[in-house]
Design an enzyme around this catalytic site. Structure first.
Site, PDB file in Angstrom:
ATOM      1  N   ASP A  58      -3.402   7.339   3.634  1.00 19.58           N
ATOM      2  CA  ASP A  58      -2.621   7.833   2.480  1.00 19.58           C
ATOM      3  C   ASP A  58      -2.239   9.290   2.726  1.00 19.58           C
ATOM      4  O   ASP A  58      -2.724   9.924   3.652  1.00 19.58           O
ATOM      5  CB  ASP A  58      -3.439   7.667   1.189  1.00 19.58           C
ATOM      6  CG  ASP A  58      -4.713   8.514   1.174  1.00 19.58           C
ATOM      7  OD1 ASP A  58      -5.806   7.935   1.028  1.00 19.58           O
ATOM      8  OD2 ASP A  58      -4.622   9.753   1.327  1.00 19.58           O
TER       9      ASP A  58
ATOM     10  N   ASN B 201     -21.411  11.452  -0.248  1.00 18.26           N
ATOM     11  CA  ASN B 201     -20.986  10.066  -0.430  1.00 18.26           C
ATOM     12  C   ASN B 201     -21.535   9.527  -1.746  1.00 18.26           C
ATOM     13  O   ASN B 201     -22.569   9.995  -2.224  1.00 18.26           O
ATOM     14  CB  ASN B 201     -21.516   9.220   0.740  1.00 18.26           C
ATOM     15  CG  ASN B 201     -20.714   7.954   0.953  1.00 18.26           C
ATOM     16  OD1 ASN B 201     -20.382   7.287  -0.009  1.00 18.26           O
ATOM     17  ND2 ASN B 201     -20.394   7.635   2.193  1.00 18.26           N
TER      18      ASN B 201
ATOM     19  N   GLN C 243      -9.684   9.430   8.144  1.00 17.31           N
ATOM     20  CA  GLN C 243      -9.462   8.030   8.540  1.00 17.31           C
ATOM     21  C   GLN C 243      -8.422   7.416   7.601  1.00 17.31           C
ATOM     22  O   GLN C 243      -7.950   6.323   7.828  1.00 17.31           O
ATOM     23  CB  GLN C 243     -10.758   7.225   8.454  1.00 17.31           C
ATOM     24  CG  GLN C 243     -11.876   7.745   9.342  1.00 17.31           C
ATOM     25  CD  GLN C 243     -13.181   7.035   9.041  1.00 17.31           C
ATOM     26  OE1 GLN C 243     -13.474   5.981   9.601  1.00 17.31           O
ATOM     27  NE2 GLN C 243     -13.965   7.611   8.165  1.00 17.31           N
TER      28      GLN C 243
ATOM     29  N   THR D 127     -17.172   8.063   3.535  1.00 16.07           N
ATOM     30  CA  THR D 127     -16.947   7.056   4.577  1.00 16.07           C
ATOM     31  C   THR D 127     -18.237   6.296   4.833  1.00 16.07           C
ATOM     32  O   THR D 127     -19.318   6.879   4.874  1.00 16.07           O
ATOM     33  CB  THR D 127     -16.392   7.678   5.873  1.00 16.07           C
ATOM     34  OG1 THR D 127     -16.183   6.642   6.845  1.00 16.07           O
ATOM     35  CG2 THR D 127     -17.287   8.763   6.435  1.00 16.07           C
TER      36      THR D 127
ATOM     37  N   HIS E  83      -6.284   7.478  11.981  1.00 14.34           N
ATOM     38  CA  HIS E  83      -5.934   6.052  11.897  1.00 14.34           C
ATOM     39  C   HIS E  83      -4.465   5.850  11.520  1.00 14.34           C
ATOM     40  O   HIS E  83      -4.087   4.750  11.121  1.00 14.34           O
ATOM     41  CB  HIS E  83      -6.841   5.349  10.870  1.00 14.34           C
ATOM     42  CG  HIS E  83      -8.253   5.209  11.375  1.00 14.34           C
ATOM     43  ND1 HIS E  83      -9.290   4.811  10.572  1.00 14.34           N
ATOM     44  CD2 HIS E  83      -8.800   5.456  12.587  1.00 14.34           C
ATOM     45  CE1 HIS E  83     -10.410   4.774  11.284  1.00 14.34           C
ATOM     46  NE2 HIS E  83     -10.145   5.196  12.502  1.00 14.34           N
TER      47      HIS E  83
ATOM     48  N   CYS F 249      14.943   1.332  14.526  1.00 12.72           N
ATOM     49  CA  CYS F 249      14.561   2.706  14.898  1.00 12.72           C
ATOM     50  C   CYS F 249      15.772   3.627  14.819  1.00 12.72           C
ATOM     51  O   CYS F 249      16.786   3.378  15.459  1.00 12.72           O
ATOM     52  CB  CYS F 249      14.015   2.688  16.330  1.00 12.72           C
ATOM     53  SG  CYS F 249      13.716   4.338  17.008  1.00 12.72           S
TER      54      CYS F 249
ATOM     55  N   ARG G 241       0.831  -1.207   0.000  1.00 18.35           N
ATOM     56  CA  ARG G 241       0.000   0.000   0.000  1.00 18.35           C
ATOM     57  C   ARG G 241       0.866   1.258   0.000  1.00 18.35           C
ATOM     58  O   ARG G 241       0.538   2.251  -0.652  1.00 18.35           O
ATOM     59  CB  ARG G 241      -0.940  -0.015   1.213  1.00 18.35           C
ATOM     60  CG  ARG G 241      -1.990  -1.125   1.129  1.00 18.35           C
ATOM     61  CD  ARG G 241      -2.882  -1.158   2.338  1.00 18.35           C
ATOM     62  NE  ARG G 241      -3.651   0.075   2.453  1.00 18.35           N
ATOM     63  CZ  ARG G 241      -4.245   0.457   3.582  1.00 18.35           C
ATOM     64  NH1 ARG G 241      -4.112  -0.265   4.678  1.00 18.35           N
ATOM     65  NH2 ARG G 241      -4.952   1.583   3.627  1.00 18.35           N
TER      66      ARG G 241
HETATM   67  N1  APR Z   1     -16.975   9.353  -4.087  1.00 17.59           N
HETATM   68  C1  APR Z   1     -17.563   9.429  -2.872  1.00 17.59           C
HETATM   69  N2  APR Z   1     -17.694   8.356  -2.040  1.00 17.59           N
HETATM   70  C2  APR Z   1     -17.204   7.176  -2.471  1.00 17.59           C
HETATM   71  C3  APR Z   1     -16.576   7.031  -3.737  1.00 17.59           C
HETATM   72  C4  APR Z   1     -16.469   8.186  -4.550  1.00 17.59           C
HETATM   73  N3  APR Z   1     -15.897   8.138  -5.756  1.00 17.59           N
HETATM   74  N4  APR Z   1     -16.208   5.713  -3.858  1.00 17.59           N
HETATM   75  C5  APR Z   1     -16.596   5.085  -2.727  1.00 17.59           C
HETATM   76  N5  APR Z   1     -17.203   5.956  -1.901  1.00 17.59           N
HETATM   77  C6  APR Z   1     -17.741   5.705  -0.567  1.00 17.59           C
HETATM   78  C7  APR Z   1     -18.526   4.414  -0.449  1.00 17.59           C
HETATM   79  O1  APR Z   1     -19.890   4.656  -0.753  1.00 17.59           O
HETATM   80  C8  APR Z   1     -18.339   4.088   1.040  1.00 17.59           C
HETATM   81  O2  APR Z   1     -19.352   4.717   1.808  1.00 17.59           O
HETATM   82  O3  APR Z   1     -16.632   5.552   0.304  1.00 17.59           O
HETATM   83  C9  APR Z   1     -16.984   4.724   1.385  1.00 17.59           C
HETATM   84  C10 APR Z   1     -15.896   3.701   1.601  1.00 17.59           C
HETATM   85  O4  APR Z   1     -16.216   2.970   2.751  1.00 17.59           O
HETATM   86  P1  APR Z   1     -15.105   2.032   3.406  1.00 17.59           P
HETATM   87  O5  APR Z   1     -14.464   1.208   2.335  1.00 17.59           O
HETATM   88  O6  APR Z   1     -15.756   1.363   4.568  1.00 17.59           O
HETATM   89  O7  APR Z   1     -13.984   3.035   3.920  1.00 17.59           O
HETATM   90  P2  APR Z   1     -13.994   3.908   5.249  1.00 17.59           P
HETATM   91  O8  APR Z   1     -15.368   4.362   5.584  1.00 17.59           O
HETATM   92  O9  APR Z   1     -12.955   4.941   5.080  1.00 17.59           O
HETATM   93  O10 APR Z   1     -13.501   2.848   6.344  1.00 17.59           O
HETATM   94  C11 APR Z   1     -13.276   3.370   7.644  1.00 17.59           C
HETATM   95  O11 APR Z   1     -12.418   1.211   8.299  1.00 17.59           O
HETATM   96  O12 APR Z   1     -11.196  -0.620   7.771  1.00 17.59           O
HETATM   97  C12 APR Z   1     -11.169   0.550   8.486  1.00 17.59           C
HETATM   98  O13 APR Z   1      -9.255   1.741   9.063  1.00 17.59           O
HETATM   99  C13 APR Z   1     -10.093   1.456   7.988  1.00 17.59           C
HETATM  100  O14 APR Z   1     -10.131   3.862   7.947  1.00 17.59           O
HETATM  101  C14 APR Z   1     -10.838   2.709   7.548  1.00 17.59           C
HETATM  102  C15 APR Z   1     -12.155   2.604   8.280  1.00 17.59           C
END
Ligand code: APR
Length: 289
Positions: free
Chosen positions: A93, A199, A90, A175, A108, A135, A58
């Site tokens: 990157d 979203n 969260q 998210t 995170h 380290c 990653r």
């Molecule tokens: N534009 C807007 N939203 C988007 C897009 C896009 N192009 N592509 C995907 N999404 C949205 C999806 O609809 C979803 O709601 O991004 C979200 C991704 O959800 P997750 O994959 O669950 O990611 P996230 O919410 O950041 O996860 C939270 O979970 O696994 C842990 O530590 C990890 O920080 C992460 C946390």
């Protein structure tokens, strides 16, 4: 009265259009790896080489992607808006960092940092990590990714909750609302705070937001920032008194006016002329008061 602050929470969805996979969408990161195998302290104890490989892959992929229009728009909002804008991500990157956001908390952790297993020191670490990594501070400890794993406490929570509890606008972008405490931050805002979710599809906690806008982040976020970005110098009088708001409208029309102020006089300045008018406006206001 200061311009109300903004807190923005982002998740993997804001980086999706840059080419970084999310976690739970189809072909997401958790599709190919069980969380228990690569994102817990137990996994690291059991098979450190597998965990290091997962994060090395990653980390390497960051070199192949760029911030997108959504990252850049949030950096512009922080630069140009008079009030505070805190970006809580969260994401591990560095796309918000490269886009120019500075008031930024990685709750995170960060892929490009490593943490000493001995002294706890945190170091920038753009390269691979493995069992031989040492380290630079104590020269003894091994190194782990500076990532918050499941079962560990996210970073900067006190600062995050303090900002959320006093902000005037809370926005969640990209998210899914699966993971707490991030998913619960919207419930920590003060009554009367404006809450907006941007979203691709409504998240699991969409019902907690006053407003949900669905679409791609690179479309929604720049447009939303344009709405918010009133190059404004607001002086609000407490509710119930005659009020004056001075705003340099950035051509968008929508004002972020304090909900409790009775505005009798709104003075609009052409974009970019605020500094030239500042002194005379101060005199004008002093005369009025
Ligand atoms: N534009 C807007 N939203 C988007 C897009 C896009 N192009 N592509 C995907 N999404 C949205 C999806 O609809 C979803 O709601 O991004 C979200 C991704 O959800 P997750 O994959 O669950 O990611 P996230 O919410 O950041 O996860 C939270 O979970 O696994 C842990 O530590 C990890 O920080 C992460 C946390």
């Amino acid at each position: 009265m200061p311009t109300p602050s903004i807190v923005i929470l982002t998740g993997a969805g804001i980086s999706a259009e840059s080419g970084l996979r999310t976690f739970r969408d189809a072909d997401g990161l958790w599709e190919n790896h069980r969380v228990e195998d690569v994102a817990t302290p137990e996994a690291f104890r059991r098979d450190p080489a597998l965990v290091q490989r997962f994060y090395n892959e990653r980390r390497r992929s960051l070199a192949t992607v760029q911030p997108n229009a959504a990252h850049l728009a949030l950096a512009r909002l922080e630069r140009e808006r008079p009030g505070e804008v805190l970006l809580v991500t969260q994401n591990v990157d560095d796309l918000h960092d490269r886009a120019g956001s500075q008031n930024l908390l990685h709750m995170h952790g960060e892929l490009l940092k490593a943490r000493c297993l001995g002294c706890g020191a945190i170091h920038p670490w753009p390269g691979d990590l493995d069992g031989t990594s040492r380290c630079p501070a104590c020269e003894r400890g091994g190194l782990r990714p500076h990532i918050v794993w499941f079962g560990e406490l996210p970073l900067d929570l006190d600062r995050i909750y303090d900002a959320v509890e006093r902000c005037g606008l809370f926005v969640a972008i990209g998210t899914s609302g699966h993971v707490y405490p991030a998913a619960g931050l919207v419930q920590a805002v003060a009554p009367g705070t404006r809450t907006v979710e941007l979203n691709l599809a409504a998240s699991r906690v969409a019902s907690a937001f006053q407003e949900v806008r669905t679409g791609r982040a690179t479309d929604l976020v720049p447009a939303f920032v344009d709405e918010l970005l009133v190059r404004a110098w607001h002086r609000f009088i407490p509710a119930g008194q005659a009020g004056i708001a001075l705003a340099a409208v950035g051509g968008y029309g929508r004002h972020e006016l304090h909900p409790n102020s009775d505005i009798d006089l709104l003075i609009l300045l052409a974009p970019g002329t605020q500094a030239a008018h500042q002194a005379s406006l101060e005199k004008f206001l002093a005369f009025l008061w």
